[in-house]
Design a protein around this motif. Sequence first.
Motif, PDB file in Angstrom:
ATOM      1  N   VAL A  93       0.830  -1.211   0.000  1.00 49.16           N
ATOM      2  CA  VAL A  93       0.000   0.000   0.000  1.00 49.16           C
ATOM      3  C   VAL A  93       0.862   1.257   0.000  1.00 49.16           C
ATOM      4  N   TYR A  94       0.236   2.352  -0.324  1.00 51.01           N
ATOM      5  CA  TYR A  94       0.839   3.662  -0.134  1.00 51.01           C
ATOM      6  C   TYR A  94       0.229   4.166   1.164  1.00 51.01           C
ATOM      7  N   GLU A  95       1.030   4.663   2.082  1.00 53.30           N
ATOM      8  CA  GLU A  95       0.595   5.146   3.389  1.00 53.30           C
ATOM      9  C   GLU A  95       0.185   3.988   4.296  1.00 53.30           C
ATOM     10  N   ALA A 227       5.512  -1.125   1.242  1.00 53.68           N
ATOM     11  CA  ALA A 227       5.468  -0.334   0.004  1.00 53.68           C
ATOM     12  C   ALA A 227       5.541  -1.336  -1.142  1.00 53.68           C
ATOM     13  N   PRO A 228       4.837  -1.075  -2.216  1.00 50.41           N
ATOM     14  CA  PRO A 228       4.840  -2.069  -3.305  1.00 50.41           C
ATOM     15  C   PRO A 228       6.244  -2.326  -3.868  1.00 50.41           C
ATOM     16  N   LEU A 249      11.329   8.832  -7.447  1.00 47.11           N
ATOM     17  CA  LEU A 249      11.879   9.661  -6.361  1.00 47.11           C
ATOM     18  C   LEU A 249      13.324   9.365  -6.056  1.00 47.11           C
TER      19      LEU A 249
ATOM     20  N   TYR B  82       4.061   3.010  -7.623  1.00 48.03           N
ATOM     21  CA  TYR B  82       3.582   4.319  -7.191  1.00 48.03           C
ATOM     22  C   TYR B  82       2.061   4.352  -7.349  1.00 48.03           C
ATOM     23  N   GLY B 104       1.819   9.047  -5.253  1.00 50.28           N
ATOM     24  CA  GLY B 104       2.188   8.861  -3.859  1.00 50.28           C
ATOM     25  C   GLY B 104       3.040   7.612  -3.744  1.00 50.28           C
ATOM     26  N   HIS B 105       4.025   7.674  -2.882  1.00 51.20           N
ATOM     27  CA  HIS B 105       4.882   6.492  -2.669  1.00 51.20           C
ATOM     28  C   HIS B 105       5.545   6.605  -1.307  1.00 51.20           C
ATOM     29  N   ASP B 106       5.608   5.498  -0.596  1.00 50.66           N
ATOM     30  CA  ASP B 106       6.309   5.499   0.693  1.00 50.66           C
ATOM     31  C   ASP B 106       7.787   5.254   0.465  1.00 50.66           C
ATOM     32  N   GLU B 107       8.601   6.151   0.959  1.00 56.16           N
ATOM     33  CA  GLU B 107      10.059   5.937   0.934  1.00 56.16           C
ATOM     34  C   GLU B 107      10.409   5.559   2.366  1.00 56.16           C
ATOM     35  N   PRO B 111       5.614   8.898   3.789  1.00 60.50           N
ATOM     36  CA  PRO B 111       4.900   9.115   2.526  1.00 60.50           C
ATOM     37  C   PRO B 111       5.495  10.274   1.726  1.00 60.50           C
ATOM     38  N   HIS B 112       5.768  10.020   0.477  1.00 61.47           N
ATOM     39  CA  HIS B 112       6.346  11.027  -0.417  1.00 61.47           C
ATOM     40  C   HIS B 112       5.405  11.304  -1.585  1.00 61.47           C
TER      41      HIS B 112
END
Lengths: 255, 166
Positions: A93-95, A227-228, A249, B82, B104-107, B111-112
Motif C-alpha cells: 500500500v501507499y501510506e 510499500a509495493p 523519487l 507508485y 504517492g509512494h512510501d520511501e 509518505p512522499h
Amino acid sequence: MRFSVEVTVPHALRWFFGCFLVLCSGCGISTERSATAPAARAVAGAPAPPPPADAALPEPETPAPATAERTTVATTEQPGLLLIYQANVALAVYEVDKGLDAVEALTRGAGGYLVSRGGNAIVVRVPTSHFDGSLKQVLALGEVLERELHVEDVTAKVRDLEVRLKNAEAVRKRLVELLAGTAKTADALAVERELARVTDDLERMKAELKRFQELVAYSTLTVRFEAPHAEALDRRFKLPFPWLEELGLSHLLSL
Amino acid sequence: MLKNALWISLVFAVAPVACRPFVPAIPPGFVELDDRDKSFDFRATHPDGLVTGVRVIRNSQDGDLAFWTRAVANELRLGKGYRLVRDEAITNHDGLAGRLLEFGHDEGKSPHTYRVGLYIHRHDLFVLEQGGTRELVTTHTKELDQALHDFSVKTGVPRFFSYNGA
C-alpha cells in the motif's frame, strides 16, 4: 401368420443376470454414499474436513478485487465441528498508517478487537462469523503480496478435554466425600494431597477449554503492510525507452 | 593564443545552458544545481529536500501527450508501485498544453509525493519532475504549480544535446 419365438434361458444364465442387476444397483448406492461421506465424517468430527478452497493461496500477482472474490472461507458452522481460523496477509500500500487504521476500524466494526499493532503490522481478532467479510475487506486495502490461511480442527481435542474435565470433576467430588469421612490424620493428608492435584488439573483443563472456545469464537487476522515492490507487481509489458525506468523519487532526490 | 583558449573554454562552458531548449522556472527558495547527473538537463533543490528537475527527451517517435502520459503512469504504477493520486491538464504561460501526474509512494515509512509534468513541443518531450516528502510538497504546492506554469520552451534552438541519445 404368427411367429413366436421361445427362448429358453438356462438356469445358470438367469442366475448370472440376476447377480449382475443386483451388482449394478449396488454400485449406484455406493456412489451416492461416497458423495455424502465427507458430510457424515464432518458431523462425526473424526478427520478434519478438507481446507477451504483458498487455504493455500499462492497467487500474489492476482489483483486484489479478483482475489477477494476467491478468498471465501467456509466459516459456516458445521454441526459438531470446532475450527480455528487464522489468516496472514501481506499487502502493498501507499501510506502504511492509513492501512493499519483501516484494519483497526473494520475490526471494531465487525465486533472484534485489536491484539497488537506495531511498525507496519497489525494483529486483530474478529468473530468467526465475520471472518469471511473482514478478510475480503482487508484484501481490498492494497495489492496482495502474500496470503496464508490456516484452519485447525480442534473438535477431537475439545471433546477429549471435556471428557477428562468431567472425569476429573467426578474424582474431585468423590475425594471431597472421602475427606469428609476420613478419621485418620494421615489418611486425610493423603486425600488432601490428591484433592489438590486433581483441583490443579481441573483448573488447567478449564483454562485450556476456555482458550479453545475463545480461539474458535474469534479468528486471528495478521496483516503486514509494505510499500509495493516492483517485482511483485503485474508487469507484462515494457516500453523500450530507457529514460522511463529512471523516473522516480530515488533518482530525483539523489543529489 | 591563451586568450583564444579561454574564449573557447568559456563558450563550451556556457553552451549547454545557453542551448537548453527551455527556460526553467526555479521556485522561490530553490537553487539550481551544477548537476553531475547528466540524465537531467536541469535540477534545483530546496534546502529541506524538495527537488525539481527537467529532462528533455527527443520525441523522434512523435508520441503524443496521451501516449507519454500513459507510458509514464504505467511505468510508475506498474513498474515501481507508485499510486496515481492526481492526473490533470496543465498549460504553461505560453499556452502550451501539458499534463500533470501526481503520485504517492512510501520511501521507507515516510509518505512522499512525486509529480511529473509533461509538455511536448515539436520533436521534444519535456519531463518536469518534482518530489519530496508529502508534507513538504503540500506546503509548497503553489510554488511548484507555478513553476510548471512558468516553464517555457525556447523556439528555434538547435538541438546539440539530447539526453536519450535519439
